[in-house]
Design an enzyme around this catalytic site. Sequence first.
Site, mmCIF file in Angstrom:
data_model
loop_
_atom_site.group_PDB
_atom_site.id
_atom_site.type_symbol
_atom_site.label_atom_id
_atom_site.label_comp_id
_atom_site.label_asym_id
_atom_site.label_seq_id
_atom_site.Cartn_x
_atom_site.Cartn_y
_atom_site.Cartn_z
ATOM 1 C CG ASP A 1 73.774 83.850 -2.808
ATOM 2 O OD1 ASP A 1 73.775 84.947 -3.386
ATOM 3 O OD2 ASP A 1 74.708 83.454 -2.104
ATOM 4 C CB THR B 1 74.845 83.288 -10.136
ATOM 5 O OG1 THR B 1 74.939 82.224 -9.189
ATOM 6 C CG2 THR B 1 76.158 83.379 -10.909
ATOM 7 C CG ASN C 1 77.725 86.052 -7.713
ATOM 8 O OD1 ASN C 1 77.433 86.385 -8.853
ATOM 9 N ND2 ASN C 1 78.819 85.361 -7.485
ATOM 10 C CB CYS C 2 75.871 81.747 -4.211
ATOM 11 S SG CYS C 2 76.037 79.965 -4.265
ATOM 12 C CD GLN C 3 81.871 82.830 -8.264
ATOM 13 O OE1 GLN C 3 82.385 83.234 -7.251
ATOM 14 N NE2 GLN C 3 82.569 82.544 -9.325
#
Length: 678
Positions: free
Chosen positions: A412, A414, A430-432
């Site tokens: 992933d 960010t 997105n993955c934060q």
Amino acid sequence: MIQILELFGGIGSPRVALRNLGIPVKAIDYVEIDEKAVRSYNAMFEKELEYKTQSVVGWNLKPDILIHGSPCFTGDTLVLTKEGYKNICDLHVGEYVLDHRNEYSEVIKFINQGEKEIWNINAMSFDELKTTENHKFYVRKRYKKWNNERRSYDRLFENPEWIECSKLSKDYYLGLAINKESKLPEWKGVECTRGKDTYIKNNLNFNDNRFWYICGRFLGDGWTRIRKDRNNNLSGIIICCGKHENEDFESKIGDIFNYTKVEDRTTFKYQFPNKELAIFMEQFGHGAKNKYVPGFIIDLPIEKLKCFLEGYFDSDGCYSNGVYKATSISRKLIYGIGQCITKVYNRPFSIYKSKRPKKYEIEGRTVNQNDTYQIVFRENKSIHDKAFYEEGYIWFPIKLVINTRKLEKTYDITVENSHSFTANGCIVHNCQDFSIAGHQKGADEGTETRSSLMWETIHIIQQMGEWKPKYVIWENVKNVLSKHMRCNFNRYLEEMQNMGYTSNYEVLNAMDFGLPQSRERVFTISCSDGSLFNFGTLERKSMRNISGFLEDTQEEKYIVSQPSMLKKIEFKNSNFGGRVQVIKDYCTTITTKQMRCPNSGVIDLGDGRYRYLTEKECWRLQGYADKDFEAALKVHPGKVGKLNGALYHQSGNSIPVPIFESIFKQLINENKISEELK
């Protein structure tokens, strides 16, 4: 002997620290999902094959010290960047990706999520998408409303919203972002030689629509030509054309370039002896499987881009009854063509994958065969359309969403500001995690990010019954203390307090412990005896100059040669974002992608050249001894002449060893580790 339990232990910096201090230690278990890190760990501590990758641990263990760090899409997921489509596993910090606003935003974090259970989505505008159950997609829900006037139901859609994969169904339409740029590429020509003289040749006419038609033809059925008698340098391009279409081809390209027409058995080959043209066409990739649509093509004004598409479909596609079709063995190429279609025609498309046998017999010969990808779209609207365009987006239907129950490696990123990007064309969140982005819910219980595993640590301790580890040490990035994440951090402290622990924390920088690396991380130490760990009395050391950590090497593989990277170093204008620091007394944070995006900086060789930090230097800058590195190198030898990605990644994921040394030394000095443990 001290018994330690390492959760997501990487390459074992706590254990190395205890070894360096001469304290007998037993690792009663070790949890890590990165297979390569596990192999290095086993090799470093001479426990080859003792540990395997795992994400769970038994609750009947009785560690004295528990140390935990804070741990999506599969690697073949395509993400649209300014340079064109790239596999998500090949992205790096500093690149720009198309987001849900139809704008390009910077990638500020790359995350290797390890193995996770995979969900498979099949939809109209991609062949498939493999992701995890909690990843969010930008979608619109379909509903029906009775139309009295028409005496039938109207198909209507709710406003866009973010929905997790596991909650998706055929009632939702996925969103596809469309590039809004309208510009010609920058081109400074090429350097040529005539005798002893050199000069710049810059004759390509980007304003001529015929040029972009030729680019499309080249992408579909062209290749570059190399002259062996000129040191194997590019000398021109060749475009293949069927005998039934040669007149049409010649009328469309006119006299824009000189060419020689050579007749073959079934085709004509048009040879363009133009070095500048050949070097420009190099940007489309080599070989049918590796060709793709560069980002500057997708950025073109619509008029130019339409000519490019015409050239491509004339060479490698077909048109019948208003329907265009094209087939290729390059997945990236087909997805790039899809983005061009949406921009030029504002029309949806379908992508189909055909699995082919690896071997195939033709005319008595056995040949290798690749899977193929086909793109199909209808130029004009039709009552049969399943997808639709509206206000800058294509919305297309989902066919199937299933849980495969299989585990695969996932990744992933960010993304700054927008927190979104495209995965196989569709818009995703997105993955934060604990980045500086957005609402930063990476530590929310149940989100399954690496950071959320702090809650799993609490669950493990709760299940241990009466036994509790004497000390729990948690390391995480600095932003865990940000205003967005503070509520989760405070909750963690409260849960530890409820279990009888007294916790204290501080941001520690590797530079204050002798290492010439600026690396700030939060360390939280929880004690079960009611005492409070005093960070103020930690033994600190003056930073050593980085020269004592460097190798004497000018090996070719470490030399920075990419023009785009050199522009970053020299702070010149570049199509790429960011700058690269030249290392002086110390470097900045060692990252997992140091060999691709040297955020830590580069070494000035003093002769106009620069080099990357070596793998061994990165390990040294995290406090590891050369013998640790050599042990890991034995199980990850890499390829001759290539940078070793596994060893860079492991150093970037590690925790500086000297920080743990100081923590453990203070626990001993304050008699927090009892005599029997020593």
